[in-house]
Write a protein that holds these residues in place. Structure first.
Motif, PDB file in Angstrom:
ATOM      1  N   ASP A 133       0.812  -1.203   0.142  1.00 58.33           N
ATOM      2  CA  ASP A 133      -0.043  -0.025   0.021  1.00 58.33           C
ATOM      3  C   ASP A 133       0.951   1.255   0.131  1.00 58.33           C
ATOM      4  O   ASP A 133       0.501   2.377  -0.270  1.00 58.33           O
ATOM      5  N   LEU A 134       2.103   1.160   0.257  1.00 58.28           N
ATOM      6  CA  LEU A 134       3.224   2.227   0.397  1.00 58.28           C
ATOM      7  C   LEU A 134       3.673   2.638  -1.188  1.00 58.28           C
ATOM      8  O   LEU A 134       4.487   3.678  -0.948  1.00 58.28           O
ATOM      9  N   ALA A 161       3.363   6.353  -2.216  1.00 51.26           N
ATOM     10  CA  ALA A 161       3.552   7.353  -1.073  1.00 51.26           C
ATOM     11  C   ALA A 161       5.277   7.214  -1.186  1.00 51.26           C
ATOM     12  O   ALA A 161       5.702   8.299  -1.097  1.00 51.26           O
ATOM     13  N   ALA A 190       1.651   4.946  10.413  1.00 55.82           N
ATOM     14  CA  ALA A 190       0.460   5.146   9.836  1.00 55.82           C
ATOM     15  C   ALA A 190      -0.766   4.316  10.167  1.00 55.82           C
ATOM     16  O   ALA A 190      -0.746   3.284  10.501  1.00 55.82           O
ATOM     17  N   GLY A 215      -3.944   2.891   8.070  1.00 57.59           N
ATOM     18  CA  GLY A 215      -4.481   2.762   6.869  1.00 57.59           C
ATOM     19  C   GLY A 215      -6.072   2.817   6.631  1.00 57.59           C
ATOM     20  O   GLY A 215      -6.732   2.565   7.616  1.00 57.59           O
ATOM     21  N   SER A 261      -4.395   4.524   0.017  1.00 58.40           N
ATOM     22  CA  SER A 261      -3.394   5.222  -0.624  1.00 58.40           C
ATOM     23  C   SER A 261      -3.086   4.990  -1.960  1.00 58.40           C
ATOM     24  O   SER A 261      -2.384   5.637  -2.746  1.00 58.40           O
ATOM     25  N   THR A 287       3.509  13.898   2.885  1.00 56.24           N
ATOM     26  CA  THR A 287       3.169  13.191   1.806  1.00 56.24           C
ATOM     27  C   THR A 287       2.219  12.010   2.267  1.00 56.24           C
ATOM     28  O   THR A 287       1.364  11.461   1.454  1.00 56.24           O
ATOM     29  N   MET A 288       2.532  11.487   3.126  1.00 59.42           N
ATOM     30  CA  MET A 288       1.689  10.255   3.729  1.00 59.42           C
ATOM     31  C   MET A 288       0.330  10.931   3.925  1.00 59.42           C
ATOM     32  O   MET A 288      -0.618   9.971   3.512  1.00 59.42           O
ATOM     33  N   ARG A 289       0.048  11.931   4.575  1.00 53.12           N
ATOM     34  CA  ARG A 289      -1.212  12.356   4.548  1.00 53.12           C
ATOM     35  C   ARG A 289      -2.011  12.523   3.193  1.00 53.12           C
ATOM     36  O   ARG A 289      -3.083  12.396   3.348  1.00 53.12           O
ATOM     37  N   TYR A 326      -1.636  10.830   0.924  1.00 54.76           N
ATOM     38  CA  TYR A 326      -2.299   9.555   0.125  1.00 54.76           C
ATOM     39  C   TYR A 326      -3.191   8.740   0.962  1.00 54.76           C
ATOM     40  O   TYR A 326      -3.405   7.635   1.193  1.00 54.76           O
ATOM     41  N   GLY A 327      -3.634   9.515   1.981  1.00 56.52           N
ATOM     42  CA  GLY A 327      -4.823   9.189   2.855  1.00 56.52           C
ATOM     43  C   GLY A 327      -4.607   8.501   4.100  1.00 56.52           C
ATOM     44  O   GLY A 327      -5.637   8.086   4.713  1.00 56.52           O
ATOM     45  N   PHE A 328      -3.370   8.141   4.561  1.00 57.96           N
ATOM     46  CA  PHE A 328      -3.026   7.841   5.814  1.00 57.96           C
ATOM     47  C   PHE A 328      -3.388   8.546   7.003  1.00 57.96           C
ATOM     48  O   PHE A 328      -3.161   9.787   7.147  1.00 57.96           O
TER      49      PHE A 328
END
Length: 257
Positions: free
Chosen positions: A32-33, A36, A101, A103, A189, A244-246, A248-250
């Motif tokens: 899933d990463l 990101a 994170a 998910g 993500s 960046t993580m945010r 992508y929806g984390f």
């Protein structure tokens, strides 16, 4: 050759044929990463000069590879239990283990598919849906979350015959992208990645339908580049990686459930 030795050898061969320099950090990362971390890896190299090579896969298989000698420096799992288990075995440095994170999962279809995804998981009962892709729940946390969501929504018994399994959540998405499945329950993500967004539509699965997908990471004990590995982990969980993580929806540590 044993399965364990074969998996470890596969990682070594992939590393040496990927064009990565010997100085690159080798990071095992949950599927899933993918999008990101490709961005985060480029940003980390631009800031530090240290290249990062990723091996994406299901968390269960990656944990198995760590257990059997694959030359990873860091392990980012989509299920914190895998990292804690490795730490208990002394294979991951306990003091480096941290949540990075939480998910989310979505119901995803190709853009041209007329399926009304706004109906939620009940849309999977539509007779036009012949195959529903999810990651294999046996070793992929996002697949287990998808299974839980179907069970808690009361749909599992009616949808079970339609399920097809990807090796990991990225391959489950590819089954839908290729037309080999009509819909899929995949990582938010991945659905938010620009190439995927252009291709499809999605519905966000409510968090109460599955256990939290708590994702943790840690530095591998046998790593010869522990300072750089720690630096990358700090980068992901720090002010440069978190935006960046945010995006992508984390859900990030300290910012949500």
């Amino acid at each position: 050759m044993s399965k364990a030795a074969w998996l470890a050898l596969t990682v070594v061969l992939a590393w040496h044929t990927s064009g990565a320099s010997p100085e690159a950090l080798l990071v095992a990362a949950a599927a899933d990463l993918r999008y990101a971390f490709e961005e985060v890896g480029r940003a980390f190299r631009a800031r530090t000069g240290v290249p990062v090579t990723f091996s994406f896969g299901s968390s269960g298989h990656l944990a198995y590879q760590v257990e059997h000698g694959a030359p990873f420096d860091l392990f980012f799992s989509a299920n914190e239990a895998f990292v804690h288990r490795l730490a208990e075995q002394g294979l991951v440095l306990r003091e480096t283990v941290q949540l990075y994170a939480v998910g989310r999962i979505v119901l995803w279809v190709r853009r041209e598919n007329p399926l009304p995804v706004e109906r939620g998981l009940a849309a999977l009962l539509d007779p036009r849906v012949r195959y529903v892709a999810i990651a294999n729940p046996e070793h992929a946390p996002y697949g287990e979350a998808a299974r839980q969501a179907l069970v808690r929504s009361g749909l599992y018994a009616r949808v079970r015959a339609k399920l097809v399994y990807g090796e990991n959540v990225s391959s489950a998405l590819q089954l839908v992208q290729s037309g080999n499945a009509d819909a899929g329950i995949v990582a938010l993500s991945l659905a938010l990645a620009p190439p995927v967004t252009r291709e499809g539509r999605f519905w966000l699965v409510p968090q109460w339908l599955h256990e939290p997908i708590r994702q943790a990471a840690g530095v591998v004990t046998r790593s010869r580049r522990q300072p750089e590995a720690r630096a990358f982990l700090d980068f992901v969980n720090g002010p440069r990686g978190r935006p960046t993580m945010r995006r992508y929806g984390f859900v990030l540590p300290g910012e949500g459930p």
